[in-house]
Design an enzyme around this catalytic site. Sequence first.
Site, PDB file in Angstrom:
ATOM      1  NE  ARG A  74      41.760 -15.478 -52.932  1.00  0.00           N
ATOM      2  CZ  ARG A  74      40.649 -14.960 -52.447  1.00  0.00           C
ATOM      3  NH1 ARG A  74      40.720 -13.997 -51.533  1.00  0.00           N
ATOM      4  NH2 ARG A  74      39.462 -15.394 -52.839  1.00  0.00           N
ATOM      5  CE  LYS A  99      37.933 -14.275 -56.721  1.00  0.00           C
ATOM      6  NZ  LYS A  99      37.706 -15.728 -56.645  1.00  0.00           N
ATOM      7  CG  HIS A 173      44.296 -22.294 -51.734  1.00  0.00           C
ATOM      8  ND1 HIS A 173      44.247 -20.921 -51.872  1.00  0.00           N
ATOM      9  CD2 HIS A 173      43.036 -22.731 -51.966  1.00  0.00           C
ATOM     10  CE1 HIS A 173      43.016 -20.552 -52.164  1.00  0.00           C
ATOM     11  NE2 HIS A 173      42.261 -21.622 -52.234  1.00  0.00           N
ATOM     12  NE  ARG A 176      41.273 -18.736 -49.728  1.00  0.00           N
ATOM     13  CZ  ARG A 176      40.427 -17.718 -49.562  1.00  0.00           C
ATOM     14  NH1 ARG A 176      40.721 -16.740 -48.731  1.00  0.00           N
ATOM     15  NH2 ARG A 176      39.293 -17.672 -50.220  1.00  0.00           N
ATOM     16  CG  HIS A 207      33.982 -18.474 -51.609  1.00  0.00           C
ATOM     17  ND1 HIS A 207      33.613 -19.349 -50.602  1.00  0.00           N
ATOM     18  CD2 HIS A 207      35.291 -18.727 -51.859  1.00  0.00           C
ATOM     19  CE1 HIS A 207      34.659 -20.091 -50.265  1.00  0.00           C
ATOM     20  NE2 HIS A 207      35.683 -19.732 -51.007  1.00  0.00           N
ATOM     21  CE1 TYR A 216      36.612 -25.172 -48.035  1.00  0.00           C
ATOM     22  CE2 TYR A 216      35.153 -23.294 -48.314  1.00  0.00           C
ATOM     23  CZ  TYR A 216      36.395 -23.879 -48.460  1.00  0.00           C
ATOM     24  OH  TYR A 216      37.402 -23.170 -49.039  1.00  0.00           O
TER      25      TYR A 216
END
Length: 239
Positions: A74, A99, A173, A176, A207, A216
């Site tokens: 990020r 995260k 972004h 990523r 995630h 994806y």
Amino acid sequence: MRGFARHWSAHDPQTEVPPSGLLPHRPARAHPYLYSNDEVRRLLQAARGLPSSQGLRGPTYFCLLGLLAVAGLRISEARNLQTEDVDLKEGVLTIRGAKFGKSVWCPFILRLVRCSESMRRVGTVFWLGGRQTFFVSGRGTRLDGAEIRRTFYFLSRQIGLRGPTDSHGPRLHDFRHRFAVETLVQWYRSGQDVERRLPVLSTYLGHVHVADTYWYLSACPELMGLAVKRFEDYWEKQS
């Protein structure tokens, strides 16, 4: 509104609380832009040519964008890197406070190691509150997020990724997304057990659910084709 109505019903029992399924619509997830290798190369070349009085801006943005492209970070994680987090000898980054408050160790490629070494030689090491920040501006401060985006939009227009007046287009972004897709494609092509390795990628990306990483597969036609072929090969062996 529903929460307020529930609260107010304690004062007025006649208050009508809207049912939870009244407005089921949710905004669709933005479709990722998958940068080609040539587009990444042209972005990096343009970044390297950014002018600055200290000679630091070009190497800084070259290394920053290259890192985003190959490491799946990020932008906040890249901005918060400290010099102690960048091990140029081993080619490993330590992402602290990612995260869920976890730390992540990330290998990065030799080309970026050389770029980082060059950036350190060109620039001065600046101190912020007793700590050293890796990516710095010409004023000796940590790179500003808004300034990073403005520079990225400028570079995108310069190489034709965005039109001169476009307000929308490829985002930072999306690097990523590219990292996630490239990782899955490589796993499929090398015959690895993607089902078993997917939680590793999901954890690395931060995630909440593995299903967020499965997304994806449908977002990239090549990935979907590889997944379908793997499925067909499996049933051929069973028959």
